[in-house]
Write a protein that holds these residues in place. Sequence first.
Motif, PDB file in Angstrom:
ATOM      1  N   TRP A  93     -43.743   7.318   7.533  1.00  0.00           N
ATOM      2  CA  TRP A  93     -43.145   8.230   6.563  1.00  0.00           C
ATOM      3  C   TRP A  93     -41.623   8.194   6.647  1.00  0.00           C
ATOM      4  CZ3 TRP A  93     -40.229  12.660   7.709  1.00  0.00           C
ATOM      5  CH2 TRP A  93     -39.935  13.461   6.619  1.00  0.00           C
ATOM      6  N   ILE A  94     -41.115   8.179   7.839  1.00  0.00           N
ATOM      7  CA  ILE A  94     -39.661   8.178   8.038  1.00  0.00           C
ATOM      8  C   ILE A  94     -39.048   6.879   7.532  1.00  0.00           C
ATOM      9  CG2 ILE A  94     -37.851   8.104   9.804  1.00  0.00           C
ATOM     10  CD1 ILE A  94     -39.468  10.113  11.413  1.00  0.00           C
ATOM     11  N   ARG A  95     -39.734   5.787   7.777  1.00  0.00           N
ATOM     12  CA  ARG A  95     -39.190   4.481   7.413  1.00  0.00           C
ATOM     13  C   ARG A  95     -39.160   4.265   5.909  1.00  0.00           C
ATOM     14  NH1 ARG A  95     -42.757   0.591  10.928  1.00  0.00           N
ATOM     15  NH2 ARG A  95     -41.851  -0.946   9.511  1.00  0.00           N
ATOM     16  N   ARG A  96     -39.862   5.077   5.153  1.00  0.00           N
ATOM     17  CA  ARG A  96     -39.863   4.949   3.701  1.00  0.00           C
ATOM     18  C   ARG A  96     -38.628   5.584   3.073  1.00  0.00           C
ATOM     19  NH1 ARG A  96     -45.645   7.312   2.377  1.00  0.00           N
ATOM     20  NH2 ARG A  96     -44.821   7.321   0.243  1.00  0.00           N
ATOM     21  N   ILE A  97     -37.882   6.349   3.816  1.00  0.00           N
ATOM     22  CA  ILE A  97     -36.657   6.958   3.310  1.00  0.00           C
ATOM     23  C   ILE A  97     -35.516   5.948   3.387  1.00  0.00           C
ATOM     24  CG2 ILE A  97     -34.953   8.796   3.678  1.00  0.00           C
ATOM     25  CD1 ILE A  97     -37.178  10.519   4.814  1.00  0.00           C
ATOM     26  N   ASP A  98     -34.696   5.915   2.371  1.00  0.00           N
ATOM     27  CA  ASP A  98     -33.553   5.003   2.328  1.00  0.00           C
ATOM     28  C   ASP A  98     -32.420   5.608   3.160  1.00  0.00           C
ATOM     29  OD1 ASP A  98     -31.494   3.293   1.754  1.00  0.00           O
ATOM     30  OD2 ASP A  98     -31.796   3.298  -0.413  1.00  0.00           O
ATOM     31  N   TRP A  99     -32.431   5.326   4.458  1.00  0.00           N
ATOM     32  CA  TRP A  99     -31.468   5.940   5.366  1.00  0.00           C
ATOM     33  C   TRP A  99     -30.057   5.411   5.161  1.00  0.00           C
ATOM     34  CZ3 TRP A  99     -32.700  10.325   7.279  1.00  0.00           C
ATOM     35  CH2 TRP A  99     -34.027  10.622   7.599  1.00  0.00           C
ATOM     36  N   LYS A 100     -29.923   4.206   4.651  1.00  0.00           N
ATOM     37  CA  LYS A 100     -28.584   3.679   4.360  1.00  0.00           C
ATOM     38  C   LYS A 100     -27.916   4.511   3.266  1.00  0.00           C
ATOM     39  CE  LYS A 100     -29.461  -1.128   5.699  1.00  0.00           C
ATOM     40  NZ  LYS A 100     -29.516  -2.541   5.224  1.00  0.00           N
ATOM     41  N   LEU A 103     -33.274   7.842  -6.852  1.00  0.00           N
ATOM     42  CA  LEU A 103     -33.102   6.628  -6.052  1.00  0.00           C
ATOM     43  C   LEU A 103     -33.946   6.682  -4.790  1.00  0.00           C
ATOM     44  CD1 LEU A 103     -29.217   6.239  -6.322  1.00  0.00           C
ATOM     45  CD2 LEU A 103     -30.942   4.914  -7.555  1.00  0.00           C
ATOM     46  N   LEU A 104     -33.949   7.837  -4.132  1.00  0.00           N
ATOM     47  CA  LEU A 104     -34.764   7.990  -2.929  1.00  0.00           C
ATOM     48  C   LEU A 104     -36.251   7.908  -3.262  1.00  0.00           C
ATOM     49  CD1 LEU A 104     -32.817  10.874  -1.137  1.00  0.00           C
ATOM     50  CD2 LEU A 104     -32.922   8.486  -0.430  1.00  0.00           C
ATOM     51  N   SER A 105     -36.619   8.434  -4.427  1.00  0.00           N
ATOM     52  CA  SER A 105     -38.020   8.360  -4.862  1.00  0.00           C
ATOM     53  C   SER A 105     -38.455   6.915  -5.055  1.00  0.00           C
ATOM     54  CB  SER A 105     -38.187   9.145  -6.172  1.00  0.00           C
ATOM     55  OG  SER A 105     -39.450   8.902  -6.752  1.00  0.00           O
ATOM     56  N   ILE A 106     -37.551   6.111  -5.602  1.00  0.00           N
ATOM     57  CA  ILE A 106     -37.879   4.710  -5.857  1.00  0.00           C
ATOM     58  C   ILE A 106     -38.235   3.987  -4.564  1.00  0.00           C
ATOM     59  CG2 ILE A 106     -36.882   2.498  -6.591  1.00  0.00           C
ATOM     60  CD1 ILE A 106     -35.293   4.117  -8.701  1.00  0.00           C
ATOM     61  N   THR A 107     -37.447   4.208  -3.520  1.00  0.00           N
ATOM     62  CA  THR A 107     -37.733   3.547  -2.237  1.00  0.00           C
ATOM     63  C   THR A 107     -38.869   4.234  -1.480  1.00  0.00           C
ATOM     64  OG1 THR A 107     -36.002   4.888  -1.182  1.00  0.00           O
ATOM     65  CG2 THR A 107     -35.375   2.717  -1.988  1.00  0.00           C
ATOM     66  N   TYR A 108     -38.964   5.550  -1.605  1.00  0.00           N
ATOM     67  CA  TYR A 108     -39.978   6.296  -0.868  1.00  0.00           C
ATOM     68  C   TYR A 108     -41.388   5.948  -1.338  1.00  0.00           C
ATOM     69  CZ  TYR A 108     -42.310  10.256   1.352  1.00  0.00           C
ATOM     70  OH  TYR A 108     -43.135  11.039   2.117  1.00  0.00           O
ATOM     71  N   HIS A 109     -41.521   5.646  -2.611  1.00  0.00           N
ATOM     72  CA  HIS A 109     -42.848   5.348  -3.168  1.00  0.00           C
ATOM     73  C   HIS A 109     -43.054   3.845  -3.340  1.00  0.00           C
ATOM     74  CE1 HIS A 109     -43.881   9.558  -3.966  1.00  0.00           C
ATOM     75  NE2 HIS A 109     -42.596   9.715  -4.230  1.00  0.00           N
ATOM     76  N   GLN A 110     -42.516   3.072  -2.395  1.00  0.00           N
ATOM     77  CA  GLN A 110     -42.752   1.630  -2.348  1.00  0.00           C
ATOM     78  C   GLN A 110     -43.454   1.308  -1.035  1.00  0.00           C
ATOM     79  OE1 GLN A 110     -41.932  -0.863  -4.636  1.00  0.00           O
ATOM     80  NE2 GLN A 110     -41.359   0.754  -6.066  1.00  0.00           N
ATOM     81  N   PRO A 111     -44.746   1.629  -0.896  1.00  0.00           N
ATOM     82  CA  PRO A 111     -45.445   1.484   0.390  1.00  0.00           C
ATOM     83  C   PRO A 111     -45.506   0.067   0.918  1.00  0.00           C
ATOM     84  CG  PRO A 111     -47.001   1.871  -1.400  1.00  0.00           C
ATOM     85  CD  PRO A 111     -45.643   2.118  -1.954  1.00  0.00           C
ATOM     86  N   LYS A 112     -45.565  -0.929   0.053  1.00  0.00           N
ATOM     87  CA  LYS A 112     -45.657  -2.311   0.524  1.00  0.00           C
ATOM     88  C   LYS A 112     -44.391  -2.733   1.252  1.00  0.00           C
ATOM     89  CE  LYS A 112     -48.913  -3.954  -2.971  1.00  0.00           C
ATOM     90  NZ  LYS A 112     -49.145  -4.915  -4.071  1.00  0.00           N
ATOM     91  N   GLN A 113     -43.273  -2.275   0.751  1.00  0.00           N
ATOM     92  CA  GLN A 113     -41.997  -2.678   1.342  1.00  0.00           C
ATOM     93  C   GLN A 113     -41.737  -1.991   2.675  1.00  0.00           C
ATOM     94  OE1 GLN A 113     -38.706  -2.080  -1.271  1.00  0.00           O
ATOM     95  NE2 GLN A 113     -37.192  -2.785   0.186  1.00  0.00           N
ATOM     96  N   TYR A 114     -42.272  -0.734   2.820  1.00  0.00           N
ATOM     97  CA  TYR A 114     -41.927   0.055   3.988  1.00  0.00           C
ATOM     98  C   TYR A 114     -43.112   0.296   4.923  1.00  0.00           C
ATOM     99  CZ  TYR A 114     -37.592   0.836   1.547  1.00  0.00           C
ATOM    100  OH  TYR A 114     -36.407   0.644   0.910  1.00  0.00           O
ATOM    101  N   ALA A 115     -44.225  -0.385   4.691  1.00  0.00           N
ATOM    102  CA  ALA A 115     -45.383  -0.194   5.555  1.00  0.00           C
ATOM    103  C   ALA A 115     -45.138  -0.789   6.927  1.00  0.00           C
ATOM    104  CB  ALA A 115     -46.616  -0.856   4.917  1.00  0.00           C
ATOM    105  N   PRO A 116     -45.846  -0.272   7.981  1.00  0.00           N
ATOM    106  CA  PRO A 116     -45.709  -0.851   9.310  1.00  0.00           C
ATOM    107  C   PRO A 116     -46.041  -2.333   9.293  1.00  0.00           C
ATOM    108  CG  PRO A 116     -46.896   1.235   9.398  1.00  0.00           C
ATOM    109  CD  PRO A 116     -46.715   0.914   7.962  1.00  0.00           C
TER     110      PRO A 116
END
Length: 405
Positions: free
Chosen positions: A13-20, A380-393
């Motif tokens: 969940w944390i990794r799905r946030i665009d921390w940059k 913008l955060l929603s766009i990255t947060y709801h991209q599970p393939k990119q941010y999955a373990p």
Amino acid sequence: MSSTSRQLKKNHWIRRIDWKLVAILALFAIISVSIIHSAMGGGQYSANFSIRQILYYVFGGIIAGLIMLISPKKLMKYTYLLYFILCIGLFILIIIPETPFTPIINGAKSWYKFGPISIQPSEFMKVVLILVLAKLISKHNQFTFNRTIETDFKLLFKIIGVSIIPMGLILLQNDLGTTLVICAIIVGVIIVSGISWRILAPLFIAMFVLGSSIILSIIYKPSLIENVLGIKTYQLGRISSWLDPYTYSSGDGYHLTESLKAIGSGQLFGKGFNHGEVYIPENHTDFIFSVIGEEFGFIGSVILLLVYLALIFHLIRLASKIEMPFSKLFIIGYVALILFHVLQNIGMTIQLLPITGIPLPFISYGGSSLWSLMCGVGVLLSITYHQPKQYAPSTSTEQQSLART
């Protein structure tokens, strides 16, 4: 579920946030609050605007966080409803007389005032219009199987159709600056819409010729512009004071001459934090870059520009990775919004561009401006947060542990 599995899900969940993006915004917040605090050193303010800016940022962060939880598909679904509500809000401001609830500020009736809080619908319309254009273009392209000049013209007319209503309403509120921002958004989105350059090239050339003709007419035949276009005299004065500020230094050119004096006196390294000496009225809003130039000099100004460059580069990089056309178009539109704000605001403080009431994004003091930008950040955060393939373990161990649960 074991504690290890819970931790893996938490990390996922944390990794799905665009921390940059979050880090860049945190840096903007620190710069903004610090510079606004320093701008108050001249003694022209009774209120503590730096504390208010902190509260605005906190509330804006909450707004962004809530929007982040909404998927781009759901945001896309309610885009036209938001557009309709804001158009109604803009229209009401035009038809009702001046009241304490709808005051005229700096010659424009663009705010709803709720006690100490003022809401400017036109600021939020910028972000909502980007959403509308992104949806309109993505849907058009999705159902256009054979692109022709005819289909491109149809798309262009659709873009103009949904844009001209808020533009007209905002212009009737005597808010030329926001109207120009919307024009920049439209241009930015049109460039990546897929419309043929056989249409766009003549269009942009015509716009350039028209703009140049208007400026020349303002210089040599101002009465023609006032009679034909209905542009107010004070708006023409801004052009004259931009071209020759020292002739109008006691009137329309006062802000610009003082801004040039402040930035020039900062030289390479500036006078130091909270050591500004040049008086500029309301320098915590549209002319906050003058404070930065005076106190931190050329080096401090370049550092701020590099932060903006980092934001724009990050968003363009994000757009190149996103597959959903709606999200990609929104990112480009938001970049156009930020880029125009930065160029226009800084340009007007150093006499490169005429003065307009456009704030420096994420830096200038203001609730509506910051909150509208944070709404865009939420998307913008929603766009990255709801991209599970990119941010999955990525490791097989993590995947196996999650599968067993």
